[in-house]
Each structure stands twice: as structure tokens, then as C-alpha cells.
Write a protein that holds these residues in place. Sequence first.
Motif, PDB file in Angstrom:
ATOM      1  N   THR A 194       0.812  -1.221   0.000  1.00 18.88           N
ATOM      2  CA  THR A 194       0.000   0.000   0.000  1.00 18.88           C
ATOM      3  C   THR A 194       0.841   1.264   0.000  1.00 18.88           C
ATOM      4  OG1 THR A 194      -0.106   0.102   2.416  1.00 18.88           O
ATOM      5  CG2 THR A 194      -1.800  -1.210   1.293  1.00 18.88           C
ATOM      6  N   GLY A 195       2.096   1.164   0.436  1.00 25.37           N
ATOM      7  CA  GLY A 195       2.960   2.330   0.491  1.00 25.37           C
ATOM      8  C   GLY A 195       2.835   3.151   1.759  1.00 25.37           C
ATOM      9  N   LEU A 196       1.995   2.729   2.693  1.00 23.00           N
ATOM     10  CA  LEU A 196       1.869   3.460   3.952  1.00 23.00           C
ATOM     11  C   LEU A 196       3.120   3.265   4.804  1.00 23.00           C
ATOM     12  CD1 LEU A 196      -1.866   2.795   4.929  1.00 23.00           C
ATOM     13  CD2 LEU A 196      -0.899   4.541   3.429  1.00 23.00           C
ATOM     14  N   ASP A 197       3.352   4.208   5.736  1.00 19.31           N
ATOM     15  CA  ASP A 197       4.580   4.202   6.533  1.00 19.31           C
ATOM     16  C   ASP A 197       4.463   3.385   7.815  1.00 19.31           C
ATOM     17  OD1 ASP A 197       6.062   6.234   4.894  1.00 19.31           O
ATOM     18  OD2 ASP A 197       4.353   7.465   5.502  1.00 19.31           O
ATOM     19  N   TYR A 198       3.263   3.350   8.377  1.00 20.33           N
ATOM     20  CA  TYR A 198       3.067   2.662   9.667  1.00 20.33           C
ATOM     21  C   TYR A 198       1.700   2.007   9.650  1.00 20.33           C
ATOM     22  CZ  TYR A 198       2.766   1.907  14.754  1.00 20.33           C
ATOM     23  OH  TYR A 198       2.646   1.348  15.997  1.00 20.33           O
ATOM     24  N   TRP A 199       1.666   0.744  10.099  1.00 23.38           N
ATOM     25  CA  TRP A 199       0.403   0.027  10.205  1.00 23.38           C
ATOM     26  C   TRP A 199       0.072  -0.173  11.672  1.00 23.38           C
ATOM     27  CZ3 TRP A 199      -3.477  -0.925   7.037  1.00 23.38           C
ATOM     28  CH2 TRP A 199      -3.252  -0.765   5.654  1.00 23.38           C
ATOM     29  N   ALA A 200      -1.015   0.481  12.099  1.00 23.37           N
ATOM     30  CA  ALA A 200      -1.510   0.354  13.467  1.00 23.37           C
ATOM     31  C   ALA A 200      -2.559  -0.745  13.481  1.00 23.37           C
ATOM     32  CB  ALA A 200      -2.100   1.678  13.942  1.00 23.37           C
ATOM     33  N   ARG A 211       6.644  -0.098   9.101  1.00 32.19           N
ATOM     34  CA  ARG A 211       6.500  -0.620  10.456  1.00 32.19           C
ATOM     35  C   ARG A 211       5.089  -1.202  10.603  1.00 32.19           C
ATOM     36  NH1 ARG A 211      10.144   0.657  14.670  1.00 32.19           N
ATOM     37  NH2 ARG A 211      11.486   1.491  13.036  1.00 32.19           N
ATOM     38  N   VAL A 212       5.027  -2.488  10.930  1.00 34.15           N
ATOM     39  CA  VAL A 212       3.742  -3.185  11.100  1.00 34.15           C
ATOM     40  C   VAL A 212       3.692  -3.675  12.544  1.00 34.15           C
ATOM     41  CG1 VAL A 212       2.291  -5.103  10.348  1.00 34.15           C
ATOM     42  CG2 VAL A 212       3.699  -3.873   8.674  1.00 34.15           C
ATOM     43  N   VAL A 213       2.742  -3.141  13.325  1.00 33.16           N
ATOM     44  CA  VAL A 213       2.788  -3.329  14.773  1.00 33.16           C
ATOM     45  C   VAL A 213       1.431  -3.748  15.338  1.00 33.16           C
ATOM     46  CG1 VAL A 213       3.246  -2.197  16.993  1.00 33.16           C
ATOM     47  CG2 VAL A 213       4.592  -1.581  14.969  1.00 33.16           C
ATOM     48  N   TYR A 214       1.451  -4.798  16.149  1.00 27.98           N
ATOM     49  CA  TYR A 214       0.370  -5.096  17.086  1.00 27.98           C
ATOM     50  C   TYR A 214       0.844  -4.594  18.448  1.00 27.98           C
ATOM     51  CZ  TYR A 214      -2.066  -8.480  13.997  1.00 27.98           C
ATOM     52  OH  TYR A 214      -2.761  -9.091  12.984  1.00 27.98           O
ATOM     53  N   PRO A 215       0.162  -3.651  19.082  1.00 27.40           N
ATOM     54  CA  PRO A 215       0.623  -3.172  20.389  1.00 27.40           C
ATOM     55  C   PRO A 215       0.231  -4.084  21.538  1.00 27.40           C
ATOM     56  CG  PRO A 215      -1.384  -2.034  19.813  1.00 27.40           C
ATOM     57  CD  PRO A 215      -1.057  -2.943  18.641  1.00 27.40           C
ATOM     58  N   GLY A 216      -0.622  -5.101  21.258  1.00 29.28           N
ATOM     59  CA  GLY A 216      -1.171  -5.929  22.314  1.00 29.28           C
ATOM     60  C   GLY A 216      -2.362  -5.238  22.956  1.00 29.28           C
ATOM     61  N   SER A 217      -3.033  -5.940  23.830  1.00 32.93           N
ATOM     62  CA  SER A 217      -4.176  -5.346  24.527  1.00 32.93           C
ATOM     63  C   SER A 217      -3.691  -4.405  25.622  1.00 32.93           C
ATOM     64  CB  SER A 217      -5.055  -6.442  25.126  1.00 32.93           C
ATOM     65  OG  SER A 217      -4.299  -7.278  25.980  1.00 32.93           O
ATOM     66  N   THR A 218      -4.541  -3.456  25.984  1.00 36.21           N
ATOM     67  CA  THR A 218      -4.161  -2.507  27.035  1.00 36.21           C
ATOM     68  C   THR A 218      -4.195  -3.136  28.417  1.00 36.21           C
ATOM     69  OG1 THR A 218      -6.447  -1.705  27.088  1.00 36.21           O
ATOM     70  CG2 THR A 218      -4.867  -0.465  25.746  1.00 36.21           C
ATOM     71  N   GLN A 219      -4.953  -4.241  28.557  1.00 41.49           N
ATOM     72  CA  GLN A 219      -5.043  -4.976  29.820  1.00 41.49           C
ATOM     73  C   GLN A 219      -5.225  -6.450  29.502  1.00 41.49           C
ATOM     74  OE1 GLN A 219      -5.036  -4.510  33.374  1.00 41.49           O
ATOM     75  NE2 GLN A 219      -5.132  -6.725  33.148  1.00 41.49           N
ATOM     76  N   GLY A 220      -4.373  -7.300  30.085  1.00 38.78           N
ATOM     77  CA  GLY A 220      -4.538  -8.733  29.905  1.00 38.78           C
ATOM     78  C   GLY A 220      -5.876  -9.195  30.461  1.00 38.78           C
ATOM     79  N   LEU A 221      -6.490 -10.166  29.784  1.00 35.00           N
ATOM     80  CA  LEU A 221      -7.838 -10.595  30.157  1.00 35.00           C
ATOM     81  C   LEU A 221      -7.889 -11.966  30.822  1.00 35.00           C
ATOM     82  CD1 LEU A 221      -9.848  -9.425  27.016  1.00 35.00           C
ATOM     83  CD2 LEU A 221      -9.405  -8.184  29.150  1.00 35.00           C
ATOM     84  N   HIS A 222      -6.836 -12.771  30.701  1.00 32.91           N
ATOM     85  CA  HIS A 222      -6.839 -14.102  31.301  1.00 32.91           C
ATOM     86  C   HIS A 222      -5.405 -14.588  31.428  1.00 32.91           C
ATOM     87  CE1 HIS A 222      -6.163 -15.631  27.243  1.00 32.91           C
ATOM     88  NE2 HIS A 222      -7.213 -14.942  26.838  1.00 32.91           N
ATOM     89  N   ILE A 223      -5.240 -15.773  31.989  1.00 33.77           N
ATOM     90  CA  ILE A 223      -3.903 -16.265  32.317  1.00 33.77           C
ATOM     91  C   ILE A 223      -3.065 -16.512  31.067  1.00 33.77           C
ATOM     92  CG2 ILE A 223      -4.552 -18.695  32.350  1.00 33.77           C
ATOM     93  CD1 ILE A 223      -2.123 -16.854  34.776  1.00 33.77           C
ATOM     94  N   GLY A 224      -3.708 -16.651  29.906  1.00 33.94           N
ATOM     95  CA  GLY A 224      -2.949 -16.806  28.675  1.00 33.94           C
ATOM     96  C   GLY A 224      -2.339 -15.513  28.178  1.00 33.94           C
TER      97      GLY A 224
END
Length: 451
Positions: free
Chosen positions: A190-196, A211-224
Motif C-alpha cells: 500500500t505504500g503506507l509508513d506505519y500500520w496500526a 513498520r507493522v505493529v500489534y501493540p497488544g491489549s491494554t489490559q490482559g484478560l486471562h492467564i494466557g
Amino acid sequence: MRPITFVHAADLHLDAASGGLGADMPPAFAERLHSATFVALDRLVALCLAEQADFLVLAGDVYNHEDGSLRAQIALRDACARLDAAGIPVFIAHGNHDPLSSRIASLVMPSGTVVFGEDVSVHPVVRDGETIALVHGISHASTRETRNLARRFARTADACPQVGVLHCTIGTADGEQRYAPCTVEDLASTGLDYWALGHIHLRQVLCETPRVVYPGSTQGLHIGEEGDHGCTLVRVDAAGGIVLEERPLGPIRWQAVRVDIGPQPAMRTMESKGRPPTDTPRQATAATSAYDAPLADVDGLVARTVRAIEEAAAEAHAGCTGMVIRLVFEGRGPLDRLLRRPTDASDLLDLLRGEVADLTPPCWVKDMEVHTRPDVDMDAMLRRDDLLGATLRNATEALQSPDGMSGARTALAALYEHHAARKALPPLDEATLAALIADAGTLCLDLLESD
């Protein structure tokens, strides 16, 4: 080009209920856990304000359910209003948990908040009359978005940084449950610079350019979802260079803590805490002798377990206000039998909960897993010419033979394929199957050798 700073968050799952927790959790801790997603949202807003971010992107699953609670939607609106008052725009893409159809239409978002629709739209971020960034995004229209939405994005001719916001599955991360599936190559083209991105709850950087980034969840939800959770602070310099900073937000940390009931030399324990080893052979012998045998009493087990929990608690970030612990007992020793007796294990769990409740941060032991083995000479057991020896040899051969593993899988097929049981059981992968066979051998050893 003007340097910019923005915050990338995803998978807030506001008002999510944490599963797998018993009713015996102290009410104060339970309330802290239930409010954790909202605390993380407040901290996210505070971070944007403190860093004077140019904008915030939320990449899907802001709410936890398709019929997102009114409390969750009001909390999001109020958070966006605080940022709007500070001149910080917010860009929201909805995902599979909170598709566009789930929004309460009567709630009006602040003028500085953009909620992406079913088609890709592009919005400028303007400072002092200058467009400093373009934000592209799209939302899921329904809970089951199977189209490759990444292919709908395309860079414009503008020279400023361009950010894509998408809730999606990259590759085969979800197995059969894939949402808006695409590849890194689709995103790069796509030519974009950053993928949120959003959807994967553990942080991942899948590509450097773009840059292709998953930031993760803001709060863990379970033991996994162990460890610290939060968001990504993104700084783009005048030359287009991108620097990422991970910022923890979640007040509750989930953690599996492993405790070995077997020999554990003091030398190893001291080194793990950063203290130097003893200097002389005589000192070393004295230090090691305290742990040169498996744990044999409950007091020793409690002391070692509390120490392991204390070390885990010390690793939590400063904003952690509580830890939910799963204890995983491993190793070989005489306490194996105690840990496998349901009544004794339940009493031990209650005892340990009391021992760690006042730690900083406070800890709650949700459950225990027992993967220990008896303190026996297994080679001698395997050579025995009796029922136990034959049983153990069968288990060992099954673990070492493809045909044996296949036979065990066949024997378990009826259970794992049952329409009701398969909803509660984990997938019968190779690791799970091997663990079941090993546990069966241990159970037979315990029953056939019991006093």
C-alpha cells in the motif's frame, strides 16, 4: 517534515469480564479486576496528554461485546472528550468484537473523534494549518469479517507520514478463526509508513519497513495473556525515522509462576537474584547442602512458592495494582503425592493465598497446575516384572513411538470429538497428548504404589 508523536492502542475490551476465576476471590480484588480495563483507558488518556501526542489511534475491539455495555461506550466517549479538549484527535477502527452495528447511535462522539466506516477513508491531522499526517482506516461491519480489507488501502501523493488503522489477522495466527485476513506483503504494497493493527493481544512488530505493529491489549484478560500490557508510543522524526516505545497501562498482571519441588541448589538461587556465588569450596558446599534433596515438607514448599511469587511480583511495572497467579508445580519429589490429592491441594491453595495477599502488589493465586513426578528410581520401575512395570513401559513406548502416539490419539478420539466435551477441552495437539500419557503413567505409579 515536522516530527510527530502519536499513540497506538488496540483491544481495550472495555468492561470485559475475566473468566476462570472462583467466587472465593476477595471482593476488593474482584472489583479491582473488573475495573482494570477502565483504569487502562484512563492511563491511556493521561499518556496522550503528558506526551502531547498529535493523535491517538484505536485499532479495534474497543468494546468487549457486540452489544457493548453502556458503561463502556460512555467511558470511551468521555475519554475522547478529554483528548478533544486538549486538541488531540482520536481515530477509531472497530473490530470483530465491536463491529459498527454494535454502537449506540444516540451517543454522540466529540468532533475531534473519527470513527471509520465500512469503506476506507483518509483523514488529515492538521497543526498550525499544516497537514502533518494522514490516517487511513476501515471498520468491521459485522462480527465475521472475512474479506481482505488491507487491499483497499493506498498511499496518497502527500509527503507526510501516512498511517493505516486495521483490525486483522496476519497469516494463520488464528487458525480457522481469521478476521479480515491479510499478509505483511499486502500491507507493504500500500505504500503506507506505519500500520496500526489490532486483534492480537500480545505485542508484535511484524515488519520494520513499513513498520507493522500489534501493540497488544491494554489490559490482559486471562492467564494466557501474561505480563505487562499497554500501548505503543510512536515518534516519527523529521527524516521519517520511526522509534517505538512500549508503555505499560494495565493495572492487573496475569502470571504463571513455576515452582520446582525437586533439588534446587542454593548457589543457583543466589545467582538468580544477582548475588555473587560463594568464594570458597567449603562455603559452596555448605550453601548447596541446604537444597541438595527434593522438598519433603509443606513448610519448605510454601517458603519456596512464596519466594517465587515475590520474584514474579518484583518484575511488574510500577503501575501494577494486583497480580493474578497460576502456580505450576514441576519436578520430581516426595511431595508429588500430596499435590495430587485434591483435599491436600485445596488446603495448600488456601494457605498460599493467605501468605501472598499482602505482597506489593497484592497477589491472588487463582489455581494450581501439577506437573510433578514421584520421587522414585524410574529406571528400576520400568524393569519391574509386574503390572506397574508393564504400565510404565507402555506409557514410555507410546511417548517414543509415532504408532504409540497415534494409538493414544485414536483411543481419545471419542472424548475429544464429543459435541459437548470438545467445547471445554483444549485442542489435542502433540504436546497435550504427550502430557496426558505422562500423567497417566504417573497416576498409575501413585495408585499402584500407594501405602
